[in-house]
Structure formats: C-alpha cells, structure tokens
Design an enzyme around this catalytic site. Structure first.
Site: not given
Ligand code: F0G
Length: 482
Positions: A80, A132-133, A223, A266, A389, A455
């Site tokens: 832990y 990013f979303t 990022d 990623k 997108r 989405f």
């Molecule tokens: N920043 C970027 C540039 C991303 O592409 C993503 C995720 C995140 C942050 C968030 O990371 O998913 O680990 O919470 N992109 C995915 C996509 C979901 O399908 O492009 P996460």
C-alpha cells in the site's frame, strides 16, 4: 532505423516488431451492425467490443504491450505504501524528464482534476494551444475558462505545415495582457494536439511560448500524453533536431516547463498517469490531493503491475523504432485517402487518421452533427469504430445554444503496433466506398443529451431512414455476409 527501403515494391511502412499474442476478430454482417448501431443510440462509445471488427475509437489504454512490459508486470511490488514499483517508475521519469518530483494518478484526467483543484480559481483563465475535452471540463467545473490560441493556420484542414499545433505567440501575449497575468492560472501546451488531428508543436514554439509565460510569472504546464508522436515529428520534420537523440529532444522540451503531466494510457503504453513537478514547495502543495482523490502516494490509484509495465513503456518511448510505428501507419492511411480525393486532415499527424467531416458530409448542416453521422456510417459500412471529434464532443454554451466545433472530424485512431498493413488497407477501402456513397449519409439529433461530456453517454437518432438505405447500398455491393 528511419525506414526500410524496398527494391521494386512501392515504399510501405514496415513493422519493427513481430506479433506473439493475438486476439481473434469478428466481423458481423452489415444488417447486424445496423441493428447494433441503433441499439447504441448512434454513439460509437455505446457499442460493445465484440460487435466491432477494427477498433479505431482511441489509442488510449489499448496500445500493444511489449514482451518486456508483460515480463515486468510479474515483478510488481504490491505494498500500500512504499512500493518498489513506484520508486522504479519515479527513477525512470526523473531520468527521462529531468524533473524531480512525481505524483502518480490513475489516468490523465485525474491529473487534470488535481491541476484544476490546485491552480484554477473561479474567473481564472487557462491558456492553451488547444483544449482537450477532459482538461477543459475540469477547468470549467471549478469556475475557470479556457482560451485556445492555436495559430489560425493550425485549423486549416488541408495543409503542409509541419507543426500545426503551434500556439500563436502574438495572441498569447495579447491574451495575457487582456486577462492580466494574475488571472492566468497557467499556460497548458498539448503536444501533440488531440482535437486538431494529432498535430505536433515545434520546439521553437514550446520555447518561445513558455518564455513569454515566464516573463509574466505564469506557470507553464505540458500535457505530454501524446508526446511520443510529437518527439517523432520533431526528429523527422525539424532539420535542427535530426541528429539529436529522442532522449535529448525530450529533455529539451521538458526543460521549458514547470510541470509535466500525462496519461500513461498513451505515453508509456499502459494504463495510468502522473504529474511531474520541478519545485519542491509546489510538489508539497499538491501532494494531499493524491491520497484524497487517487490513492496513496506510491500507487496513485494504479495497479502496481501497470506501474511496472509503464516504466518499461517510458523507456521504449525513447526508442525511435518504437515511436515511429504509429505515425508511419497513420501517414500511409492518410496519404492513400488524400490521393483518392477524400477530405482528410493533412499533413498526417500522430494518433490516428482524421477524416474532415465538414467537407466529407458537406450536405449535412453542422447542427445535425456531420462527424457524428459519418462515424456511425463507418461502423455500419465496415465494422470500423472511430470517434466523433466535432460539435458532438463540445458542450453547449451557458445559454443552451450549440458551440460549433472549429473542426468537424472523424478520428480513426491507430493504437500503436495493433493494426497490420492489410487491416489498414481494409480501412482505406471502406472509407473510399463510403466517400463514393456519401450522399446517402444523413444527420443525427439527440434523444438523450447529458449536460457534461455528452459524447460519452448521449443517445441519438437518425433524421430520416438513411442508415437503412446506406446498409442496403452496402449489401448490394458486397453481399449480405460482409
Ligand atoms: N490529454 C490528452 C492530450 C489526451 O489525449 C487525453 C486522453 C487526456 C489528456 C486524458 O487522459 O484518458 O488517461 O484520462 N485522450 C483519450 C483519447 C481519451 O481517446 O484521445 P485519460
């Protein structure tokens, strides 16, 4: 090895790995795919994996792992507190990025939550090259707002600019002055940019943008989720970088920033995330959020097995052979579609091939979600899952009106080392068929519309019976069983 040369055969990308574990695929007949799409509410996030032939939804958490990553998982240290797995990861990240303090988090958006909680106050502005979303959702959730200052040229779909993710430096400085430096929580640079087609940022732009921010005392955040693609493009598209190693380039980029965070779904080819902090006091000011939201400081909500795998994945991301696979396959696909006259985002970026839905489906008004319709059509006609997108991936304005996306795209992601060249050819072939039958595609409207990140969970319906007509045309050309 930059490229393997062919003697008589046209130049094609070459896999620099061999496949040793496989997963069987299933291609449902078109009528069944049509039925599954209706059940999924015309939202590709709602499809089940067993109903998909080629899954290009995302590259997140679904990249192929290497034998070394799998092997590393066997020696994970399950404690832990004080897990050796964490310390191995911390050491690797310190070595690669030259940043001392590491906060683990369960994925990228968890890092974004912590950054928003720690740095963004109501009324604050966060400046980005592009949003990013999930990054934007966390900032607006705590009362902040986002300014996206990617250069205008970055939003032009068809282009040969090598670094379309660059921020407009003049707009950046003007924005800081307009907002006042005290009101800018941080500058966030995304490399490469997700929502404008995996387009990279140049080193000169990282340096100049962060220099401007520093001049005004503004925190700089990278990022790095898609950094591996950006590193590939820096080495291959920036003449001054071509003799540098990936490790050297990584360090040069990281040196520009106070903070680096990433999704290890990623970067690192596994499932997790981390925030790297240069300053000790700043690190301590963020530390408490980890046990509160994620887990103890030596696992941050991640499985120790994943931590071991990603530690090897970080090292593999410094290998040019490894990181060149994704962009080379994306380029092969994009170039083939482009040659056929299909509207695609060019030049090819990392992450995936991006269809330019505004032109592909120019007959569908933007408020009827052309990219959302096109991605559903692609599943019906081929069993290929992509991701919308565009406007569907935006949230409505506070007055309830639609916020129209700058770019309407369908992303066909290329999870790294997953698809073969023949599967890529199949994708190209089905997109060509769809383009020749694009007039059959119609619009969509919501039947269930969540207020946040709609989405993911929203349900839609077609305007008219176009999906049935499209499936009928497909059957006429390929037969019932395809
Ligand atoms: N920043 C970027 C540039 C991303 O592409 C993503 C995720 C995140 C942050 C968030 O990371 O998913 O680990 O919470 N992109 C995915 C996509 C979901 O399908 O492009 P996460």
């Amino acid at each position: 090895m930059p490229e393997i040369k062919f003697y008589k055969q046209q130049q094609i990308p070459m896999e620099m790995h061999k496949v040793r574990i496989v997963q069987k695929l299933n291609l449902l007949p078109v009528d069944e795919r049509l039925a599954r799409m209706k059940e999924a509410g015309f939202n590709t996030f709602q499809l089940r994996n067993r109903d998909i032939f080629l899954d290009g939804l995302t590259d997140s958490g679904v990249n192929a792992m290497s034998d070394r990553m799998e092997a590393a998982m066997l020696q994970a240290d399950d404690a832990y507190a004080g897990s050796e797995s964490f310390f191995r990861m911390e050491k690797k990240l310190q070595e690669i990025f030259g940043i001392n303090y590491v906060l683990p988090a369960h994925q990228g958006r968890a890092c974004e939550n912590i950054l928003a909680e720690r740095f963004v106050k109501p009324g604050n502005c966060v400046i980005m090259n592009y949003h990013f979303t999930t990054a934007k959702a966390h900032i607006t959730r705590v009362g902040g707002h986002v300014e996206e200052l990617v250069s205008d040229a970055g939003l032009v779909a068809k282009s040969d600019l090598p670094f379309k993710g660059d921020i407009d430096l003049k707009k950046l400085e003007d924005c800081i002055i307009k907002e006042t430096p005290e009101n800018v929580a941080f500058l966030r640079m995304e490399a490469g940019t997700n929502l404008i087609g995996g387009q990279p940022v140049s080193y000169g732009n990282f340096k100049a943008a962060t220099d401007i921010a520093k001049k005004y005392g503004i925190l700089t955040v990278l990022d790095a989720s898609l950094l591996q693609d950006n590193l590939y493009f820096l080495k291959t598209r920036d003449e001054s970088m071509k003799d540098k190693t990936i490790r050297e380039i990584t360090r040069m980029v990281a040196d520009c920033f106070d903070l680096v965070y990433f999704s290890a779904r990623k970067f690192g080819f596994a499932r997790g995330g981390a925030i790297l902090v240069r300053d000790e006091d700043m690190f301590h000011s963020m530390e408490d959020f980890i046990p509160m939201f994620e887990g103890f400081l030596t696992y941050g909500g991640m499985s120790v097995r994943e931590i071991e795998a990603m530690t090897v994945g970080f090292e593999e991301s410094m290998d040019f052979d490894v990181i060149s696979q994704g962009p080379q396959f994306v380029k092969y696909c994009v170039d083939a579609l482009d040659a056929y006259g299909i509207p695609v985002i060019t030049p090819a970026g990392g992450l995936g091939a991006h269809l330019y839905a505004s032109d592909f489906c120019s007959h569908i008004p933007q408020e009827q979600y052309p990219a959302g319709a096109l991605v559903c059509a692609l599943y019906i006609c081929g069993g290929i899952r992509g991701m919308e997108r565009g406007t569907l991936s935006e949230e409505r304005n506070p007055d309830g009106s639609e916020r129209m996306a700058n770019v309407e795209m369908v992303r066909i992601a290329f999870p790294r080392r997953v698809f073969t060249l023949s599967q890529t050819e199949y994708i190209i072939d089905r997109v060509k068929w769809l383009y020749d039958h694009r007039d059959l595609i119609g619009g969509l409207r919501f039947v269930h519309e969540p207020a946040t990140l709609r989405f993911f969970t929203g349900k839609l319906e077609p305007i008219g019976d176009w999906p049935d007509k499209l499936a009928a045309a497909y059957k006429a050309d390929f037969g019932e069983d395809q």
